[in-house]
Design a protein around this motif. Structure first.
Motif, short mmCIF file in Angstrom:
data_model
loop_
_atom_site.label_atom_id
_atom_site.label_comp_id
_atom_site.label_asym_id
_atom_site.label_seq_id
_atom_site.Cartn_x
_atom_site.Cartn_y
_atom_site.Cartn_z
N LEU A 280 0.87 -1.37 -0.03
CA LEU A 280 -0.09 0.08 0.03
C LEU A 280 0.87 1.33 0.10
O LEU A 280 0.65 2.38 -0.58
CB LEU A 280 -1.13 0.04 1.31
N ARG A 281 1.87 1.30 0.80
CA ARG A 281 2.77 2.43 0.90
C ARG A 281 3.34 2.64 -0.55
O ARG A 281 3.59 3.91 -0.70
CB ARG A 281 3.82 2.29 1.82
N SER A 282 3.79 1.62 -1.37
CA SER A 282 4.69 2.07 -2.47
C SER A 282 3.61 2.38 -3.42
O SER A 282 4.25 3.39 -4.24
CB SER A 282 5.09 0.36 -3.06
N LYS A 283 2.30 2.09 -3.56
CA LYS A 283 1.61 2.78 -4.32
C LYS A 283 1.31 4.38 -4.00
O LYS A 283 1.00 5.34 -4.96
CB LYS A 283 0.06 2.08 -4.26
N THR A 284 1.19 4.66 -2.77
CA THR A 284 0.89 5.88 -2.37
C THR A 284 1.91 6.84 -2.42
O THR A 284 2.23 8.01 -3.05
CB THR A 284 0.90 6.34 -0.75
N GLU A 285 3.55 6.19 -2.30
CA GLU A 285 4.73 6.86 -2.85
C GLU A 285 4.95 7.29 -4.27
O GLU A 285 5.24 8.22 -4.41
CB GLU A 285 5.95 6.19 -2.21
N ARG A 286 4.30 6.55 -4.89
CA ARG A 286 4.43 6.76 -6.50
C ARG A 286 3.60 7.81 -6.72
O ARG A 286 4.04 8.88 -7.54
CB ARG A 286 3.98 5.39 -7.28
N PHE A 309 6.86 16.04 2.76
CA PHE A 309 5.97 16.56 1.43
C PHE A 309 4.22 15.99 1.68
O PHE A 309 3.52 17.00 1.59
CB PHE A 309 6.45 15.84 0.48
N ALA A 310 4.25 14.74 2.38
CA ALA A 310 2.93 14.39 2.57
C ALA A 310 2.13 15.16 3.67
O ALA A 310 1.03 15.72 3.47
CB ALA A 310 2.86 12.78 3.22
N ASN A 311 3.05 15.65 4.61
CA ASN A 311 2.47 16.57 5.94
C ASN A 311 1.91 17.77 5.14
O ASN A 311 0.97 18.64 5.37
CB ASN A 311 3.37 16.69 6.79
N ARG A 316 -2.58 21.71 2.90
CA ARG A 316 -2.87 22.42 1.92
C ARG A 316 -1.78 23.67 1.49
O ARG A 316 -2.11 24.85 0.92
CB ARG A 316 -4.20 22.95 2.01
N SER A 317 -0.41 23.17 1.67
CA SER A 317 0.48 24.23 1.59
C SER A 317 0.47 24.54 -0.15
O SER A 317 1.06 25.72 -0.17
CB SER A 317 1.78 23.55 1.91
N ALA A 338 -1.68 11.38 -0.02
CA ALA A 338 -0.81 11.77 1.26
C ALA A 338 -1.48 11.52 2.51
O ALA A 338 -0.74 10.83 3.48
CB ALA A 338 -0.82 13.43 1.22
N GLY A 339 -2.92 11.36 2.82
CA GLY A 339 -3.48 10.81 3.88
C GLY A 339 -3.09 9.61 4.34
O GLY A 339 -2.99 9.30 5.38
N ALA A 340 -3.31 8.62 3.09
CA ALA A 340 -3.14 7.25 3.26
C ALA A 340 -1.50 6.94 3.58
O ALA A 340 -1.40 6.09 4.43
CB ALA A 340 -3.47 6.54 1.82
N TYR A 341 -0.98 7.82 2.70
CA TYR A 341 0.66 7.53 3.45
C TYR A 341 0.91 7.55 4.82
O TYR A 341 1.56 6.90 5.63
CB TYR A 341 1.50 8.40 2.44
N LEU A 342 0.32 8.88 5.22
CA LEU A 342 0.57 9.16 6.91
C LEU A 342 -0.10 8.12 7.70
O LEU A 342 0.39 7.70 8.73
CB LEU A 342 0.05 10.68 7.15
N ASP A 343 -1.16 7.53 7.39
CA ASP A 343 -1.79 6.55 8.05
C ASP A 343 -1.03 5.31 8.05
O ASP A 343 -0.85 4.57 9.06
CB ASP A 343 -3.37 6.29 7.43
#
Length: 575
Positions: A280-286, A309-311, A316-317, A338-343
């Motif tokens: 899952l993380r590899s998909k969000t990172e891509r 970057f995800a933060n 909404r930077s 980004a939300g999924a990556y942080l989760d």
């Protein structure tokens, strides 16, 4: 014997930096000290004094690994300047520490030697003293102990009546000792690089502009070359600052040498869940990499900036920029990823370094639509339910049991004192309870405690009241002097080579008295891969040191359960 060592790699970093051109100095303070200084501490003191008196430097920065007596050197420098009349009779000496715990510690260590030269004042926290009383104590005291935050809040109050330190009294400071100067001054900024910590900038700027003032910075973080370069540039460059690397006949004898050990925990369920989290993380990172490339105009996202970057995306930077206009769908996808990556980052931390119940609770409460619709996430949920059904959802994890096993051997059989570093505050309490149930007296300390409580717990450990101290990593890994620590245990992986360096400094270990830095990690998981990379980076950094930092690292490879069988799961009955 626990297990056979698979490899032994010795890296020595004893490159002595000669400080030529300085005339020998005799120290008047030696006979009156409450401690007996080592040769390299005397050498460092003379070099610092030479940088001030002979080279006319405004700043001297001492680099010395934790446990080798930076505070003793600072005390000798202050006493010698007082005896030589270099600090005027009506002037003050300011001691700054990064946090309240270290403020108390520095005060207690320095007090026996400073008391003959004037009164000391610990700038109080909160509203323990009325502002007018604090003003008077600050005004009449010669030695001030504070944190930058306390000092700024005391000077820059909303109204004059709330001001606890008058600016004219601060202007009487003639010498400043900054403990852990890298933590106080250099702040990492988005996109790389450093800036002066805004919480400290007003105080430092005011003090730096004062004529005749001198600064002594102390740090054990010899690997953070970027921060050292930043401090040099900010404080006037090579003309104004001297970097001090001590030497002496006893330097190598006392310089740190550490034996790295790793204990594996075998858990097929966590291994399988970790593999699903990685997919899952590899998909969000891509998706995040693609988004960064588009936002930055073609640049690649550095792997160590993914979390930042995800933060930024979640804050909404980047909204309101040219990129955002007309690309709402892509930006929405970026936010979801980004939300999924942080989760996923938090989920993995709970999986490896918290109770299984905490991990289950987190997974069940995730609201991210990408994860909820992912087959891998649903498979994780199925594994959780299966673990609960089979009685493997105990609050006591295999890693908990491995820790208890190791601590029992180190403490009860071998008589060692041990510090256990943990990521989460809750886990200090959880493991403290488990160890107590096993008949192992212990204490814990974390950032939720008051400065006084932290200091009391640490002092009880130092005094030998107990042999086990459980500590949250962020609170204790920087600067705290724990002379009775024979072994150090990490309940998982630390965050960076700097964190590893600081944590390893808790152990009193030399070539002649080699001790162990132990890490407990789940076998064949990202936790293991991360630890391996971290150790390689650390050892490469030590190999490339151009200073007399003194690190010697022995990497003893992996420790499996071949001779120390892993404890079984504990199935808890209903409460």
């Amino acid at each position: 014997m626990m297990a056979n060592f698979f490899s032994s790699l010795i890296i020595s970093a004893f490159v002595i930096l000669k400080n030529s051109g300085c005339a020998p100095l005799s120290l008047q303070c030696i006979d009156s000290l409450s401690f007996t200084p080592r040769d390299y501490q005397i050498d460092a003191t003379k070099k610092i004094l030479g940088s001030f008196l002979d080279e006319d430097k405004k700043v001297s920065l001492l680099l010395l690994p934790t446990g080798m007596g930076k505070t003793n050197v600072a005390i000798m420098v202050v006493l010698e300047l007082l005896k030589k009349g270099e600090i005027p009779a009506d002037a003050k000496v300011l001691f700054l520490s990064p946090d309240r715990k270290l403020k108390h510690q520095l005060h207690d260590v320095a007090q026996p030697d400073l008391s003959n030269y004037g009164s000391s004042f610990l700038l109080p926290e909160g509203k323990t003293l009325p502002p007018q009383i604090t003003q008077k104590h600050f005004a009449i005291s010669r030695f001030i102990f504070a944190t930058p935050k306390l000092l700024i809040n005391s000077i820059y109050a909303r109204t004059p009546s709330r001001r606890r330190v008058r600016p004219e009294d601060l202007d009487k400071v003639a010498f400043v000792v900054i403990d852990e100067i890298l933590d106080i001054t250099a702040q990492t900024v988005k996109g790389g690089g450093f800036r002066l910590d805004k919480r400290f900038a007003p105080i430092l700027d005011r003090l730096m502009n004062k004529q005749g003032i001198r600064f002594l910075g102390l740090t054990a973080s010899v690997l953070q070359r970027g921060k050292l370069e930043f401090i040099k540039n900010h404080m006037g460059g090579e003309e104004n600052i001297a970097f001090i690397y001590p030497e002496g006949d006893d330097f190598k004898e006392h310089a740190p040498a550490i034996k790295l050990k790793r204990f594996y925990v075998f858990d097929d369920m966590r291994k399988e869940i970790d593999q699903l989290l990685m997919l899952l993380r590899s998909k969000t990172e891509r998706t995040l990499r693609q988004g960064y490339t588009r936002i930055s105009g073609g640049k690649k996202l550095p792997s160590n900036r993914m979390l930042v970057f995800a933060n930024d995306i979640m804050k909404r930077s980047y909204q309101g920029t040219n990129f955002d206009k007309g690309t709402e769908a892509f930006f929405k996808s970026l936010i979801i990823n980004a939300g999924a990556y942080l989760d996923l980052v938090v989920a993995r931390q709970f999986l490896f370094e918290h109770t299984f119940a905490k991990f289950v609770d987190f997974v069940r409460n995730v609201k991210n639509s990408l994860l909820l619709n992912a087959p891998e996430w649903n498979e994780i949920k199925e594994l959780i339910e299966l673990a609960i059904k089979e009685g493997k959802a105990s609050k006591v994890s295999p890693k908990d049991l491995r820790l208890i096993q190791i601590v029992k051997k180190l403490v009860q059989e071998e008589g060692n004192s041990v510090i256990v570093f943990l990521r989460f505050v809750d886990m200090t309490k959880h493991l403290s309870k488990l160890l107590s149930q096993e008949g192992i007296p212990n204490l814990y300390v974390h950032g939720g405690m008051s400065g006084t409580s932290q200091h009391t717990q640490i002092q009880r450990f130092k005094d030998g009241e107990v042999k086990v101290l459980l500590a949250s990593e962020r609170l204790i890994r920087k600067g705290t002097d724990l002379p009775e620590a024979d072994r150090c245990i990490h309940f998982g992986t630390t965050l960076s080579i700097e964190a590893r360096e600081q944590a390893m400094g808790r152990i009193r270990s030399t070539r002649s008295d080699l001790k162990e830095d132990i890490t407990i990690i789940y076998h064949q998981t990202v936790e293991q891969e991360k630890f391996t990379r971290l150790v390689e980076q650390f050892m490469d950094s030590v190999r490339n040191l151009k200073t007399s930092a003194g690190w010697t690292i022995y990497d003893d490879g992996k420790i499996t359960s071949s001779s120390e069988q892993q404890p079984d799961f504990v199935t808890e009955e209903g409460e």
